[in-house]
Design an enzyme around this catalytic site. Structure first.
Site, mmCIF file in Angstrom:
data_model
loop_
_atom_site.group_PDB
_atom_site.id
_atom_site.type_symbol
_atom_site.label_atom_id
_atom_site.label_comp_id
_atom_site.label_asym_id
_atom_site.label_seq_id
_atom_site.Cartn_x
_atom_site.Cartn_y
_atom_site.Cartn_z
ATOM 1 N N CYS A 5 -3.542 12.250 -17.066
ATOM 2 C CA CYS A 5 -4.624 12.899 -16.563
ATOM 3 C C CYS A 5 -4.210 14.335 -16.606
ATOM 4 O O CYS A 5 -3.119 14.803 -16.189
ATOM 5 C CB CYS A 5 -4.859 12.376 -15.240
ATOM 6 S SG CYS A 5 -6.373 13.387 -14.422
ATOM 7 N N CYS A 49 -7.494 17.362 -8.597
ATOM 8 C CA CYS A 49 -8.083 16.118 -7.775
ATOM 9 C C CYS A 49 -7.211 15.565 -6.822
ATOM 10 O O CYS A 49 -7.573 15.532 -5.624
ATOM 11 C CB CYS A 49 -8.220 15.153 -8.930
ATOM 12 S SG CYS A 49 -8.419 13.531 -8.164
ATOM 13 N N CYS A 88 -4.107 11.104 -7.192
ATOM 14 C CA CYS A 88 -2.817 10.189 -7.571
ATOM 15 C C CYS A 88 -1.586 11.204 -8.016
ATOM 16 O O CYS A 88 -1.510 11.838 -9.110
ATOM 17 C CB CYS A 88 -3.155 9.334 -8.776
ATOM 18 S SG CYS A 88 -4.219 10.011 -10.138
ATOM 19 N N CYS A 116 -11.938 8.505 -14.993
ATOM 20 C CA CYS A 116 -10.547 8.456 -14.071
ATOM 21 C C CYS A 116 -9.588 7.373 -14.753
ATOM 22 O O CYS A 116 -9.867 6.338 -15.055
ATOM 23 C CB CYS A 116 -10.760 7.898 -12.736
ATOM 24 S SG CYS A 116 -9.279 7.836 -11.615
ATOM 25 N N TYR A 122 -2.456 -12.028 9.614
ATOM 26 C CA TYR A 122 -3.450 -11.045 8.836
ATOM 27 C C TYR A 122 -3.703 -11.431 7.576
ATOM 28 O O TYR A 122 -3.578 -10.847 6.482
ATOM 29 C CB TYR A 122 -2.677 -9.535 8.816
ATOM 30 C CG TYR A 122 -1.969 -9.092 10.081
ATOM 31 C CD1 TYR A 122 -2.768 -8.632 10.984
ATOM 32 C CD2 TYR A 122 -0.687 -9.433 10.484
ATOM 33 C CE1 TYR A 122 -2.299 -8.152 12.379
ATOM 34 C CE2 TYR A 122 -0.192 -8.841 11.818
ATOM 35 C CZ TYR A 122 -0.912 -8.440 12.538
ATOM 36 O OH TYR A 122 -0.408 -8.042 13.718
ATOM 37 N N GLU A 152 -6.772 -13.923 11.115
ATOM 38 C CA GLU A 152 -7.306 -12.755 10.639
ATOM 39 C C GLU A 152 -8.399 -12.329 11.780
ATOM 40 O O GLU A 152 -9.225 -13.165 12.172
ATOM 41 C CB GLU A 152 -7.959 -12.708 9.338
ATOM 42 C CG GLU A 152 -8.682 -11.685 8.944
ATOM 43 C CD GLU A 152 -7.999 -10.430 8.790
ATOM 44 O OE1 GLU A 152 -8.503 -9.288 9.457
ATOM 45 O OE2 GLU A 152 -6.848 -10.457 8.295
ATOM 46 N N ASN A 157 1.536 -9.861 7.131
ATOM 47 C CA ASN A 157 0.987 -8.963 6.249
ATOM 48 C C ASN A 157 0.153 -7.910 6.873
ATOM 49 O O ASN A 157 -1.197 -7.996 6.652
ATOM 50 C CB ASN A 157 0.346 -9.657 5.157
ATOM 51 C CG ASN A 157 -0.160 -8.605 3.782
ATOM 52 O OD1 ASN A 157 0.338 -7.467 3.831
ATOM 53 N ND2 ASN A 157 -1.202 -9.172 3.086
ATOM 54 N N CYS A 180 3.017 -2.377 3.572
ATOM 55 C CA CYS A 180 2.293 -1.171 2.712
ATOM 56 C C CYS A 180 2.982 0.092 3.039
ATOM 57 O O CYS A 180 2.286 1.278 2.561
ATOM 58 C CB CYS A 180 0.916 -1.279 2.702
ATOM 59 S SG CYS A 180 -0.073 -0.846 4.133
#
Length: 449
Positions: free
Chosen positions: A67, A73, A76, A154, A307, A328, A376, A403
């Site tokens: 890109c 942008c 990323c 994109c 989760y 959950e 998670n 994460c």
């Protein structure tokens, strides 16, 4: 002003020091770049700037990045970096976070596992529509603003998503569909949600509108479907609320089909407009397979999937477990998980909706045996009550999928104080070209003599 960039922070900003000692954060810059920077804001001793010109490129830069607009942008921020350098930087970020805690010394952090595709891997896009019908923008908010950066082809999106976006753009102009203005509260179209089933090679399109408007959306939908016949599911979602929540509570389907079917490994999933589903199928498979390897199931174990979302990990483990219990808080996700269990013939899966800490206490009171627990959690990690109750269930091992390295390290310290020691972490590059990284951590219960 001209600056030599010295590092990259966790948000993907290049950093440097100004002459008066302030930290400078520069969008679109990499370590060892020399850049001409426009300073746009100063707040609490930190200056924020934007790259105007690359004067001397860093050796970390790719000669042919996917890109050319990434500095504007900023969706990323690593896309201009060589991929090998991206994975080294992400692993270094994890190691640096662990090093802040002496209790976590000695953990083996493996090299990152990479998905099949480094670009065009995103199978879901949630995009903002702005501007006017004569010149619509369809894209993402610029960082720290409500300005919409218009996305055209994109490189992270699946090619079918890019085709749908272009068809919608043309349809808005041709049919003069009014675009919603959040200041005046006038207009119709607010957001565009596109999902792709890689397995079926089909797409789902959801037009999010400020009000119910059958004719305009019906004509737009027909135009878009004629341009992209791979669209299998199309719906209008009405969201009249203010704020940044994209989807409202009501869907009106424009097609007989209401869901896509996707597969990760041998497991099938039905995906509806409001289902949560991983945006990188190959990356999700790497995580699920790592969890399965470290779970070490032999067919007689009871597994807890905390989760659990729509049941991805639970359904992946079910064929080697005696029972899998998924918990959950989102009721719609639990409904999806139950439907997906039925779709795959997994009769040994049980899914419960509610507060994690409360449902875990119920399991403990019922004397439910848990051999392996999979955690998670969202980005913020687990609250102490949840960690207390999981540890009280005394599984032989805990597999923690995270994460966010910061909350992972904090919770690993907390679990160690509760008798669980982390031996290994396997990072997975779920989102190449971005600063995000997933981690799978293996913890074993320490039995005192």
């Amino acid at each position: 002003m001209e600056f030599a960039i010295t590092a990259l922070d966790e948000d993907g900003y290049g950093t440097a020091r100004t002459d008066d000692g302030m930290t400078l954060r520069v969008g679109g810059a990499l370590p060892s770049d020399v850049v001409l920077v426009r300073i746009e804001q100063i707040s609490r001793g930190t200056a924020y700037g934007h790259t105007l010109k690359l004067l001397h490129p860093s050796p970390l830069r790719s000669k042919r990045p996917p890109c050319t607009e990434s500095a504007d942008c900023l969706g990323c921020p690593l896309i201009a970096m060589k991929y090998r350098e991206q994975t080294a930087w992400k692993r270094g970020m994890i190691l640096a976070e662990l090093a802040k805690h002496s209790e976590l010394a000695g953990i083996t952090v493996h090299p990152l596992l990479s998905p099949e595709n480094l670009i065009h891997y995103r199978t879901t896009a949630k995009l903002t529509i702005a501007g006017k019908w004569s010149d619509p923008f369809i894209g993402i908010y610029r960082r720290a603003s409500h300005d919409v950066y218009d996305l055209d082809q994109c490189p992270l999106h699946h090619p079918l998503i890019n085709r749908v976006v272009e068809a919608v753009r043309q349809g808005i102009v041709k049919l003069k569909v009014p675009v919603y203005n959040p200041q005046s509260k006038m207009g119709l179209l607010r957001y565009l949600v596109v999902r792709v089933s890689v397995h079926e090679r089909k797409a789902m399109v959801v037009f999010v509108t400020a009000r119910r408007s059958y004719n305009e959306i019906h004509h737009l939908g027909r135009f878009v479907q004629e341009m992209t016949p791979e669209i299998e599911v199309m719906a209008q979602n009405v969201n009249a609320s203010e704020g940044n929540v994209i989807l409202g509570q009501k869907d009106y389907f424009l097609t007989p089909q209401h869901y896509l079917t996707e597969r990760i490994g041998d497991v099938a999933f039905q995906v509806s407009p409001r289902s949560f589903f991983q945006v990188n199928n190959s990356g999700a498979r790497l995580i699920y397979e790592q969890v399965k390897r470290w779970a070490g199931l032999g067919g007689g174990e009871n597994v807890l999937d905390l989760y659990c979302g729509i049941g991805g990990i639970a359904l992946f483990l079910a064929d080697q477990a005696a029972q899998v219990i998924g918990i959950e808080v989102v009721e719609e996700a639990v409904a999806d998980a139950r439907r997906n269990a039925k779709l795959n013939g997994r009769k040994n899966c049980r899914f419960e909706a509610g507060d994690a800490a409360e449902l875990l206490e119920d399991l403990a009171e019922e004397g439910e045996r848990i051999d392996v627990a999979v955690l998670n959690p969202p980005r913020k990690g687990c609250v102490p009550d949840v960690l207390d109750t999981v540890a009280a269930l005394a599984p032989s091992r805990i597999i923690y999928v995270s994460c966010y390295p910061q909350s992972l390290a904090r919770d690993l310290v907390a679990l160690k104080s509760r008798g669980y020691c982390c031996r290994e972490i396997q990072p997975v590059d779920m989102f190449p070209q971005t600063v995000h990284v997933e981690n799978v951590a293996l913890l074993e219960r320490q039995v005192t003599p």
